[in-house]
Design a protein around this motif. Structure first.
Motif, PDB file in Angstrom:
ATOM      1  N   VAL A  10      -0.387 -27.563  29.760  1.00  0.00           N
ATOM      2  CA  VAL A  10      -0.375 -26.434  28.836  1.00  0.00           C
ATOM      3  C   VAL A  10      -1.362 -25.423  29.408  1.00  0.00           C
ATOM      4  CG1 VAL A  10      -0.870 -25.659  26.500  1.00  0.00           C
ATOM      5  CG2 VAL A  10       0.194 -27.899  26.874  1.00  0.00           C
ATOM      6  N   LEU A  11      -0.877 -24.237  29.690  1.00  0.00           N
ATOM      7  CA  LEU A  11      -1.709 -23.213  30.324  1.00  0.00           C
ATOM      8  C   LEU A  11      -2.751 -22.679  29.344  1.00  0.00           C
ATOM      9  CD1 LEU A  11       1.185 -21.345  32.158  1.00  0.00           C
ATOM     10  CD2 LEU A  11      -0.278 -23.160  33.053  1.00  0.00           C
ATOM     11  N   ALA A  12      -3.907 -22.307  29.858  1.00  0.00           N
ATOM     12  CA  ALA A  12      -5.006 -21.836  29.011  1.00  0.00           C
ATOM     13  C   ALA A  12      -4.623 -20.567  28.253  1.00  0.00           C
ATOM     14  CB  ALA A  12      -6.251 -21.598  29.861  1.00  0.00           C
ATOM     15  N   SER A  13      -3.845 -19.705  28.882  1.00  0.00           N
ATOM     16  CA  SER A  13      -3.346 -18.505  28.207  1.00  0.00           C
ATOM     17  C   SER A  13      -1.960 -18.205  28.784  1.00  0.00           C
ATOM     18  CB  SER A  13      -4.288 -17.326  28.406  1.00  0.00           C
ATOM     19  OG  SER A  13      -4.428 -17.022  29.770  1.00  0.00           O
ATOM     20  N   PRO A  14      -1.097 -17.557  28.017  1.00  0.00           N
ATOM     21  CA  PRO A  14       0.244 -17.259  28.507  1.00  0.00           C
ATOM     22  C   PRO A  14       0.204 -16.374  29.754  1.00  0.00           C
ATOM     23  CG  PRO A  14       0.124 -16.899  26.146  1.00  0.00           C
ATOM     24  CD  PRO A  14      -1.283 -17.121  26.636  1.00  0.00           C
ATOM     25  N   GLU A  15       1.139 -16.626  30.662  1.00  0.00           N
ATOM     26  CA  GLU A  15       1.266 -15.778  31.839  1.00  0.00           C
ATOM     27  C   GLU A  15       2.004 -14.499  31.456  1.00  0.00           C
ATOM     28  OE1 GLU A  15       2.658 -17.771  35.304  1.00  0.00           O
ATOM     29  OE2 GLU A  15       0.887 -19.044  35.321  1.00  0.00           O
ATOM     30  N   ASP A  16       2.065 -13.540  32.371  1.00  0.00           N
ATOM     31  CA  ASP A  16       2.709 -12.252  32.099  1.00  0.00           C
ATOM     32  C   ASP A  16       4.170 -12.398  31.668  1.00  0.00           C
ATOM     33  OD1 ASP A  16       0.357 -10.959  32.708  1.00  0.00           O
ATOM     34  OD2 ASP A  16       0.960 -10.495  34.772  1.00  0.00           O
ATOM     35  N   ASP A  17       4.851 -13.428  32.177  1.00  0.00           N
ATOM     36  CA  ASP A  17       6.261 -13.624  31.825  1.00  0.00           C
ATOM     37  C   ASP A  17       6.439 -14.438  30.546  1.00  0.00           C
ATOM     38  OD1 ASP A  17       5.570 -16.163  32.632  1.00  0.00           O
ATOM     39  OD2 ASP A  17       6.872 -16.196  34.381  1.00  0.00           O
ATOM     40  N   GLY A  18       5.342 -14.802  29.887  1.00  0.00           N
ATOM     41  CA  GLY A  18       5.417 -15.557  28.638  1.00  0.00           C
ATOM     42  C   GLY A  18       5.301 -17.051  28.810  1.00  0.00           C
ATOM     43  N   SER A  19       5.181 -17.534  30.041  1.00  0.00           N
ATOM     44  CA  SER A  19       5.069 -18.977  30.285  1.00  0.00           C
ATOM     45  C   SER A  19       3.823 -19.531  29.619  1.00  0.00           C
ATOM     46  CB  SER A  19       4.999 -19.266  31.782  1.00  0.00           C
ATOM     47  OG  SER A  19       6.175 -18.844  32.421  1.00  0.00           O
ATOM     48  N   VAL A  20       3.979 -20.643  28.917  1.00  0.00           N
ATOM     49  CA  VAL A  20       2.850 -21.271  28.234  1.00  0.00           C
ATOM     50  C   VAL A  20       2.578 -22.686  28.741  1.00  0.00           C
ATOM     51  CG1 VAL A  20       3.065 -19.898  26.139  1.00  0.00           C
ATOM     52  CG2 VAL A  20       4.315 -22.052  26.332  1.00  0.00           C
ATOM     53  N   SER A  21       3.512 -23.248  29.515  1.00  0.00           N
ATOM     54  CA  SER A  21       3.307 -24.587  30.063  1.00  0.00           C
ATOM     55  C   SER A  21       4.131 -24.746  31.327  1.00  0.00           C
ATOM     56  CB  SER A  21       3.697 -25.664  29.042  1.00  0.00           C
ATOM     57  OG  SER A  21       5.060 -25.570  28.738  1.00  0.00           O
ATOM     58  N   LEU A  22       3.818 -25.796  32.076  1.00  0.00           N
ATOM     59  CA  LEU A  22       4.621 -26.111  33.254  1.00  0.00           C
ATOM     60  C   LEU A  22       4.839 -27.610  33.316  1.00  0.00           C
ATOM     61  CD1 LEU A  22       3.220 -27.416  36.080  1.00  0.00           C
ATOM     62  CD2 LEU A  22       1.960 -25.313  35.925  1.00  0.00           C
ATOM     63  N   ILE A  23       5.961 -27.967  33.894  1.00  0.00           N
ATOM     64  CA  ILE A  23       6.305 -29.369  34.136  1.00  0.00           C
ATOM     65  C   ILE A  23       6.537 -29.508  35.630  1.00  0.00           C
ATOM     66  CG2 ILE A  23       7.888 -31.252  33.602  1.00  0.00           C
ATOM     67  CD1 ILE A  23       8.697 -29.590  31.088  1.00  0.00           C
ATOM     68  N   ARG A  24       5.828 -30.437  36.271  1.00  0.00           N
ATOM     69  CA  ARG A  24       5.974 -30.661  37.712  1.00  0.00           C
ATOM     70  C   ARG A  24       6.877 -31.874  37.936  1.00  0.00           C
ATOM     71  NH1 ARG A  24       0.976 -29.999  41.319  1.00  0.00           N
ATOM     72  NH2 ARG A  24       1.675 -27.883  40.956  1.00  0.00           N
ATOM     73  N   TYR A  25       7.892 -31.667  38.750  1.00  0.00           N
ATOM     74  CA  TYR A  25       8.849 -32.716  39.076  1.00  0.00           C
ATOM     75  C   TYR A  25       8.752 -33.083  40.547  1.00  0.00           C
ATOM     76  CZ  TYR A  25      11.317 -31.579  34.734  1.00  0.00           C
ATOM     77  OH  TYR A  25      11.646 -31.370  33.420  1.00  0.00           O
ATOM     78  N   SER A  26       9.121 -34.317  40.843  1.00  0.00           N
ATOM     79  CA  SER A  26       9.365 -34.732  42.216  1.00  0.00           C
ATOM     80  C   SER A  26      10.811 -35.187  42.281  1.00  0.00           C
ATOM     81  CB  SER A  26       8.417 -35.863  42.631  1.00  0.00           C
ATOM     82  OG  SER A  26       8.614 -36.993  41.803  1.00  0.00           O
TER      83      SER A  26
END
Length: 74
Positions: free
Chosen positions: A19-35
């Motif tokens: 969960v990102l500390a603050s939203p990115e410019d595009d509105g992203s609030v989290s990321l999921i990393r896959y392999s």
């Protein structure tokens, strides 16, 4: 969605969620990393990861909304 990114048989695994500390410019609030592990050669994509950034929408939809994909290398 992520399955259509690579046209090989294999398995994606979600390895990390942030969960990102603050939203990115595009509105992203989290990321999921896959392999990805290829069915033909388990080591073929071992150096690659796939980040999917996710944004919340108002009103929220039943599915999450990816805002960008990042392919990275260890």
């Amino acid at each position: 969605m992520i399955r259509s990114f690579i046209k090989f048989d294999g398995v994606y695994a979600a390895n990390h969620c942030e969960v990102l500390a603050s939203p990115e410019d595009d509105g992203s609030v989290s990321l999921i990393r896959y392999s990805f592990e290829s069915a033909s050669d388990p080591h073929e994509f071992g150096y690659t990861y796939y980040d999917v950034y996710v944004a919340l929408r108002d009103p929220p939809s039943p599915r999450f909304h990816p805002t960008k994909f990042v392919v990275g290398f260890w």
